[in-house]
Scaffold this active site. Structure first.
Site, PDB file in Angstrom:
ATOM      1  N   HIS A 130      32.581  37.123  28.324  1.00  0.00           N
ATOM      2  CA  HIS A 130      32.909  36.823  29.681  1.00  0.00           C
ATOM      3  C   HIS A 130      32.044  37.809  30.477  1.00  0.00           C
ATOM      4  O   HIS A 130      31.135  38.720  30.179  1.00  0.00           O
ATOM      5  CB  HIS A 130      34.496  37.007  29.750  1.00  0.00           C
ATOM      6  CG  HIS A 130      35.345  36.027  29.283  1.00  0.00           C
ATOM      7  ND1 HIS A 130      35.616  34.804  29.789  1.00  0.00           N
ATOM      8  CD2 HIS A 130      36.182  36.117  28.117  1.00  0.00           C
ATOM      9  CE1 HIS A 130      36.333  34.191  29.290  1.00  0.00           C
ATOM     10  NE2 HIS A 130      36.725  34.782  28.243  1.00  0.00           N
ATOM     11  N   ASP A 160      29.627  35.825  36.820  1.00  0.00           N
ATOM     12  CA  ASP A 160      30.100  34.600  37.073  1.00  0.00           C
ATOM     13  C   ASP A 160      29.519  33.909  38.239  1.00  0.00           C
ATOM     14  O   ASP A 160      28.941  32.872  38.431  1.00  0.00           O
ATOM     15  CB  ASP A 160      31.576  34.319  37.089  1.00  0.00           C
ATOM     16  CG  ASP A 160      32.233  34.434  35.683  1.00  0.00           C
ATOM     17  OD1 ASP A 160      31.589  34.172  34.834  1.00  0.00           O
ATOM     18  OD2 ASP A 160      33.604  34.343  36.013  1.00  0.00           O
TER      19      ASP A 160
END
Length: 360
Positions: A130, A160
């Site tokens: 992640h 992200d």
């Protein structure tokens, strides 16, 4: 007319950077079709997290890629698209029969945008992870947080969105410009490790000159400088201080009732003591009192606002920085001359036949 009006982009539904990239491209006027897994295809890979904001401006098209008919019609859509974006792990699109080679055979002009954490190739390409893992490997995470505490994750903004989605958007836009010139598309490999490392370029330059200490919280821009950090106020709220330039610093210390002799700006040995002194001073008044006190000065002191407060701040209201109803959300950015980028609601779900008809 919006800057990307007339361009067609296929988005394979996911979470995180590909969804944000699809939103940005749609905000700029591209016709984006978000292909989502139909009920017939089984349980969706991802829950619809944040969809009321992140899915704005484009229609969903439910598909079952295990159905040969749906698969063929998706390829037909790709045949008329300018770009495709996807955020699956390496190899997933190939196993679905929709990898870059197959898609480029159908549409030589197609720009094929891929965003992953580790990239399409490399020893860790197939590993899970992640945002926090990707920025940890790039060197970005180590620089964030207090010196005597573990590094602190900066939401999922650096990996992200900054290193992933925005690099994907830039790559896809560059690819589409090239395709208009040459008639041939490209594959864009946007890795969050690469992108977050690129965002650290300034600090690589500082380090090369001996101006960056890898001890967290001891540098000019990481909270080490007493004139570039946040302070708690008397009401428990905070102000942000960004008085980097000497002129701005002079305004800061004047506003705090200090003199230059009492608080030399670049005596790094004295920074810890100056931190403590500034902390004590800012604790004597409430946040909004300090905001009013420094208003109109060059001290670079601003309130640290919550999301709900930010939407109501007069500057943001005047610029329309937040918009939408019933969900208040950030408005599209950046702005373009003679063009208002209004928040567009999520469009109705289309069938594959309706999508093909619209794009024929």
């Amino acid at each position: 007319m919006k800057p990307l009006s007339g361009l067609r982009i296929i988005e394979f539904d996911g979470l995180g950077p590909v969804t944000f990239a699809g939103m940005v491209l749609a905000d700029m006027g591209a016709e984006v079709l978000r292909l989502s897994r139909s009920a017939a295809a089984g349980t969706p890979v991802f829950a619809d997290v944040g969809g009321e904001v992140l899915h704005r401006g484009r229609a969903a098209v439910e598909v079952n890629l295990k159905d040969p008919s749906d698969h063929a019609r998706v390829l037909d859509l790709i045949g008329t698209a300018d770009a495709l974006i996807e955020g699956f792990r390496p190899g997933v699109m190939e196993r679905l029969g929709l990898g870059p080679d197959i898609c480029s055979e159908r549409n030589i002009r197609l720009v094929y945008g891929r965003v992953t954490g580790w990239g399409q190739k490399g020893p860790m390409a197939d590993q899970v992870g992640h945002d926090i893992n990707y920025i940890a490997l790039s060197g970005a995470l180590h620089a964030l947080g207090e010196p005597d505490r573990p590094p602190r994750a900066p939401l999922n903004l650096i990996g992200d969105y900054g290193g992933g989605a925005m690099m994907l958007v830039a790559g896809v836009l560059a690819g589409m410009l090239e395709a208009q010139r040459t008639g041939t598309g490209r594959v864009v490999d946007a890795a969050m490790t690469d992108g977050s490392a690129l965002l650290m370029s300034l600090f690589s330059a500082f380090s090369a000159r001996g101006l960056w200490n890898e001890a967290r919280g001891t540098n000019l821009l990481d909270g080490g400088a007493p004139f570039y950090r946040c302070y708690a106020c008397g009401d428990g709220k905070h102000v942000a201080v960004g008085a980097l330039e000497p002129r701005f610093y002079a305004a800061l210390i004047a506003g705090l009732g200090l003199s230059a002799n009492e608080a030399p700006q670049f005596d790094m040995a004295d920074w810890p003591a100056l931190h403590t002194r500034f902390e004590g001073l800012f604790a004597t008044r409430d946040r909004d009192d300090w905001t009013a006190h420094f208003a109109g000065t060059e001290a670079c002191v601003t309130p640290v606002l919550t999301l709900s407060e930010a939407a109501l701040h007069p500057h943001n209201v005047a610029r329309g920085t937040f918009a939408g109803s019933p969900v208040i959300q950030p408005a599209p950015a950046p702005r373009f001359t003679h063009n208002a980028l209004d928040v567009m609601p999520q469009r109705p779900t289309l069938s594959l036949d309706e999508a093909l008809s619209a794009w024929s």
